[in-house]
Design a protein around this motif. Structure first.
Motif, PDB file in Angstrom:
ATOM      1  N   VAL A  76      27.243 -15.504   1.132  1.00 47.25           N
ATOM      2  CA  VAL A  76      27.777 -14.251   0.595  1.00 47.25           C
ATOM      3  C   VAL A  76      28.500 -14.550  -0.713  1.00 47.25           C
ATOM      4  O   VAL A  76      29.282 -15.503  -0.800  1.00 47.25           O
ATOM      5  CB  VAL A  76      28.745 -13.592   1.603  1.00 47.25           C
ATOM      6  CG1 VAL A  76      29.378 -12.349   0.999  1.00 47.25           C
ATOM      7  CG2 VAL A  76      28.017 -13.238   2.888  1.00 47.25           C
ATOM      8  N   ASN A  77      28.247 -13.734  -1.712  1.00 49.02           N
ATOM      9  CA  ASN A  77      28.913 -13.901  -3.006  1.00 49.02           C
ATOM     10  C   ASN A  77      30.331 -13.336  -2.910  1.00 49.02           C
ATOM     11  O   ASN A  77      30.598 -12.197  -3.293  1.00 49.02           O
ATOM     12  CB  ASN A  77      28.113 -13.197  -4.105  1.00 49.02           C
ATOM     13  CG  ASN A  77      28.718 -13.412  -5.488  1.00 49.02           C
ATOM     14  OD1 ASN A  77      29.671 -14.178  -5.653  1.00 49.02           O
ATOM     15  ND2 ASN A  77      28.179 -12.731  -6.478  1.00 49.02           N
ATOM     16  N   GLN A  78      31.231 -14.152  -2.392  1.00 48.01           N
ATOM     17  CA  GLN A  78      32.592 -13.687  -2.143  1.00 48.01           C
ATOM     18  C   GLN A  78      33.439 -13.612  -3.407  1.00 48.01           C
ATOM     19  O   GLN A  78      34.552 -13.087  -3.380  1.00 48.01           O
ATOM     20  CB  GLN A  78      33.262 -14.599  -1.112  1.00 48.01           C
ATOM     21  CG  GLN A  78      32.529 -14.617   0.219  1.00 48.01           C
ATOM     22  CD  GLN A  78      33.258 -15.403   1.290  1.00 48.01           C
ATOM     23  OE1 GLN A  78      34.436 -15.714   1.153  1.00 48.01           O
ATOM     24  NE2 GLN A  78      32.567 -15.726   2.370  1.00 48.01           N
ATOM     25  N   SER A  79      32.922 -14.130  -4.499  1.00 48.05           N
ATOM     26  CA  SER A  79      33.661 -14.059  -5.760  1.00 48.05           C
ATOM     27  C   SER A  79      33.437 -12.737  -6.494  1.00 48.05           C
ATOM     28  O   SER A  79      34.130 -12.445  -7.466  1.00 48.05           O
ATOM     29  CB  SER A  79      33.247 -15.220  -6.672  1.00 48.05           C
ATOM     30  OG  SER A  79      31.864 -15.125  -7.006  1.00 48.05           O
ATOM     31  N   HIS A  80      32.478 -11.951  -6.035  1.00 50.56           N
ATOM     32  CA  HIS A  80      32.204 -10.669  -6.694  1.00 50.56           C
ATOM     33  C   HIS A  80      33.419  -9.750  -6.541  1.00 50.56           C
ATOM     34  O   HIS A  80      33.965  -9.603  -5.444  1.00 50.56           O
ATOM     35  CB  HIS A  80      30.964 -10.018  -6.072  1.00 50.56           C
ATOM     36  CG  HIS A  80      30.376  -8.930  -6.908  1.00 50.56           C
ATOM     37  ND1 HIS A  80      30.939  -7.677  -6.986  1.00 50.56           N
ATOM     38  CD2 HIS A  80      29.275  -8.902  -7.710  1.00 50.56           C
ATOM     39  CE1 HIS A  80      30.213  -6.916  -7.791  1.00 50.56           C
ATOM     40  NE2 HIS A  80      29.194  -7.636  -8.245  1.00 50.56           N
ATOM     41  N   PRO A  81      33.862  -9.122  -7.630  1.00 50.29           N
ATOM     42  CA  PRO A  81      35.083  -8.287  -7.547  1.00 50.29           C
ATOM     43  C   PRO A  81      34.955  -7.131  -6.559  1.00 50.29           C
ATOM     44  O   PRO A  81      35.931  -6.783  -5.891  1.00 50.29           O
ATOM     45  CB  PRO A  81      35.260  -7.779  -8.986  1.00 50.29           C
ATOM     46  CG  PRO A  81      33.937  -7.994  -9.660  1.00 50.29           C
ATOM     47  CD  PRO A  81      33.325  -9.176  -8.998  1.00 50.29           C
ATOM     48  N   TYR A  82      33.768  -6.547  -6.454  1.00 52.10           N
ATOM     49  CA  TYR A  82      33.593  -5.442  -5.511  1.00 52.10           C
ATOM     50  C   TYR A  82      33.686  -5.933  -4.067  1.00 52.10           C
ATOM     51  O   TYR A  82      34.209  -5.230  -3.196  1.00 52.10           O
ATOM     52  CB  TYR A  82      32.248  -4.754  -5.736  1.00 52.10           C
ATOM     53  CG  TYR A  82      32.174  -3.949  -7.020  1.00 52.10           C
ATOM     54  CD1 TYR A  82      33.319  -3.694  -7.771  1.00 52.10           C
ATOM     55  CD2 TYR A  82      30.962  -3.445  -7.481  1.00 52.10           C
ATOM     56  CE1 TYR A  82      33.259  -2.968  -8.946  1.00 52.10           C
ATOM     57  CE2 TYR A  82      30.893  -2.715  -8.659  1.00 52.10           C
ATOM     58  CZ  TYR A  82      32.042  -2.481  -9.392  1.00 52.10           C
ATOM     59  OH  TYR A  82      31.982  -1.765 -10.549  1.00 52.10           O
ATOM     60  N   TYR A  83      33.176  -7.117  -3.830  1.00 48.86           N
ATOM     61  CA  TYR A  83      33.274  -7.686  -2.478  1.00 48.86           C
ATOM     62  C   TYR A  83      34.734  -7.942  -2.121  1.00 48.86           C
ATOM     63  O   TYR A  83      35.175  -7.658  -1.005  1.00 48.86           O
ATOM     64  CB  TYR A  83      32.466  -8.979  -2.391  1.00 48.86           C
ATOM     65  CG  TYR A  83      32.508  -9.627  -1.024  1.00 48.86           C
ATOM     66  CD1 TYR A  83      31.625  -9.240  -0.024  1.00 48.86           C
ATOM     67  CD2 TYR A  83      33.447 -10.616  -0.723  1.00 48.86           C
ATOM     68  CE1 TYR A  83      31.666  -9.817   1.239  1.00 48.86           C
ATOM     69  CE2 TYR A  83      33.500 -11.197   0.532  1.00 48.86           C
ATOM     70  CZ  TYR A  83      32.603 -10.794   1.509  1.00 48.86           C
ATOM     71  OH  TYR A  83      32.659 -11.362   2.753  1.00 48.86           O
TER      72      TYR A  83
END
Length: 535
Positions: free
Chosen positions: A522-529
């Motif tokens: 999972v791209n946990q660095s994405h601001p929306y995430y």
């Protein structure tokens, strides 16, 4: 008489006295050394313990008693007390039902005394003596006789206990059905965090015109029809799950730039899905997103399944308010009436220029390089899949109604089932065998839901019968969405792990042991995430 001169006298014997003094000195020195040694090491002195008149003797410990054997011994008081206590408990229930609270209280009091005596005997490791047991046995016997005298006979006891057992069974069954139903509801509902993510992404898609232009450029890219590349298709409306499938595939590929992903979603999720894959990098892999509503050829006149999905009677049967407890909970999952779920039978029509493709479900995680699947020899078959008949309940007769003569005359009930979720399809062979037409035929035969209920696997077993090449089990390991006891070695060796079942990794009811296998992609660095999921 004259004395002899001095030189002629006999010498005096003084040597003996010198030896005596030497010995005395040695003894004195030895005594002194011994005194000093004993004075400085008192613990080395051996003292005999003296038992006084009032000295306390240690009690002699008895050999430990095996209380389990004591209870099972037919001649022991422990066994007799345990049996009387069990009978007394039954009479307590009956006395309460007949509103004889005084008798119930007396029985309960004696039961507690009996339990206390048994626990004391177990702790001290000694059998119960006759003096201890006789008062309780006598009083319990009297109370049991009193209960029997009040017409609480054996027949009454048996009927009462039977009714209690039946009531408990009914409550247990109701609780099981209710638990399954609620679990199914939780599995169907989109988590608030994923809904938040979708809203933020659709907002970007609608506001940023460059994103839409970029999407159009990707759609016209020659890479999406290049058969020299490795093509994968995913049909889903779950953005995060689809992202994990793509990300795990490219992260474990030797040459990620040679991968092309074809994603088809519904109209509601199309904008958010496009925004996510256009704003994230997947190591140079190509990602194409399509809207199922743009497939004008996929209509009720062509696809029988659409006719069934739109049929009001079918929807009422499975999702009507009066069918909540009549229909098996897992069959009430909306995915069974979702066209995205049936899109796998139309892959050659969606990608008419492709020759081979790997189908991936949105609840899988890829752990190995899947490009080797494209070089496997399917021996002229259409579908390469992992068989699931290691367990008996994955045979054909468990999915399809073999009481129908049309089915029983054409298929082997003991034929081995296989799994959807990771399949390699030879689209040239598919078109040659006209598998989609076979699927349509069986869907029409099952218009009344007598051959099977809902789902895509039963019609697939019929349409791909004799056209499936079994793959090594390590290509596709299933059960991470319901089985908590999968061998770690099997998971580690798997090319694809499948979270089939209700315990999806993006839900709170996911199995904690397996969830990290999904979360790592999972791209946990994405601001929306971070805004929607972490915060």
């Amino acid at each position: 008489m004259r004395r002899r001169p001095a030189e002629y006298r006999r010498p005096v014997r003084r040597r003996l006295s010198q030896w005596i003094w030497a010995l005395i000195g040695m003894f004195l020195i030895a005594g002194l050394v011994l005194f000093v040694f004993l004075h400085n090491h008192p613990e080395d002195q051996v003292k005999q313990p003296i038992m006084g008149e009032h000295a306390i003797k240690e009690p002699i410990k008895h050999r430990g008693l095996n209380f389990t054997k004591e209870i099972l011994n037919a001649s022991s008081f422990s066994r007799q007390l345990a049996e009387q206590m069990t009978l007394a408990k039954a009479y307590v229930i009956i006395a309460k039902e007949h509103n004889n609270l005084h008798l119930a209280w007396e029985l309960s009091k004696k039961i507690r005394s009996c339990q206390l005596l048994l626990s004391k005997a177990a702790m001290r490791g000694e059998p119960i003596t006759v003096e201890e047991a006789e008062p309780i046995i006598s009083s319990l016997s009297y109370l049991i006789f009193k209960a029997q005298d009040a017409h609480y006979d054996i027949a009454t006891t048996m009927m009462t206990m039977k009714s209690h057992i039946q009531a408990l069974e009914e409550r247990t069954n109701a609780a099981t059905v209710q638990s399954t139903f609620f679990g199914q509801l939780v599995a169907e509902v989109l988590p608030k965090s994923l809904h938040c993510l979708k809203i933020k992404l659709i907002n970007d898609w609608l506001k940023q015109l460059p994103l839409q232009n970029h999407a159009e450029e990707k759609r016209n890219s020659p890479r999406v029809v290049d058969n020299n590349l490795y093509h994968f298709c995913i049909f889903s409306d779950n953005i995060l799950a689809t992202s994990v499938v793509v990300n795990s595939t490219v992260c474990n590929a030797d040459h990620p730039k040679q991968l092309v992903f074809h994603i088809v979603t519904d109209g509601i999720s199309y904008g958010s899905m496009q925004a996510w894959f256009l704003t994230n990098d997947f190591k140079g892999a190509t990602v194409e997103v399509q809207n199922i509503e743009e497939f004008s050829w996929l209509n009720a006149s062509y696809a029988p399944v659409i006719k069934q999905i739109l049929d009001q009677d079918s929807r009422a049967y499975y999702f009507g308010a009066d069918q909540v407890m009549k229909v098996e909970p897992k069959l009430r999952n909306p995915k069974y009436l979702s066209l995205l779920n049936h899109l796998r039978f139309y892959i050659p029509e969606i990608y008419p220029l492709l020759e081979k493709i790997v189908f991936l479900d949105d609840d899988v995680v890829v752990q190995k390089d899947l490009t080797r699947l494209f070089s496997l020899d399917l021996h002229g078959n259409v579908n390469g899949a992992v068989e699931t008949c290691l367990e008996t309940f994955h045979r054909y007769y468990k999915y399809i109604n073999f009481s129908n003569p049309v089915i029983s005359s054409k298929f082997d009930p003991q034929a081995c089932g296989w799994a959807f979720g990771m399949n390699v399809f030879d689209l040239i062979a598919w078109r040659k065998e006209n598998v989609t037409a076979q699927y349509h035929y069986w869907q029409e035969q099952n218009a009344d839901q007598t051959l099977w209920k809902l789902g895509t696997l039963p019609p697939a077993l019929l349409a791909f019968y004799g056209l499936t090449e079994p793959l090594d089990r390590r290509w596709h390991v299933l059960g991470l969405g319901y089985d908590m006891n999968i061998d770690d070695r099997l998971i580690d060796s798997a090319a694809v792990i499948h979270f089939n079942g209700n315990m999806k990794p993006w839900l709170k009811l996911a199995i904690g042991r397996y969830k990290p296998l999904w979360e790592r992609y999972v791209n946990q660095s994405h601001p929306y995430y971070q805004d929607c999921v972490i915060s």
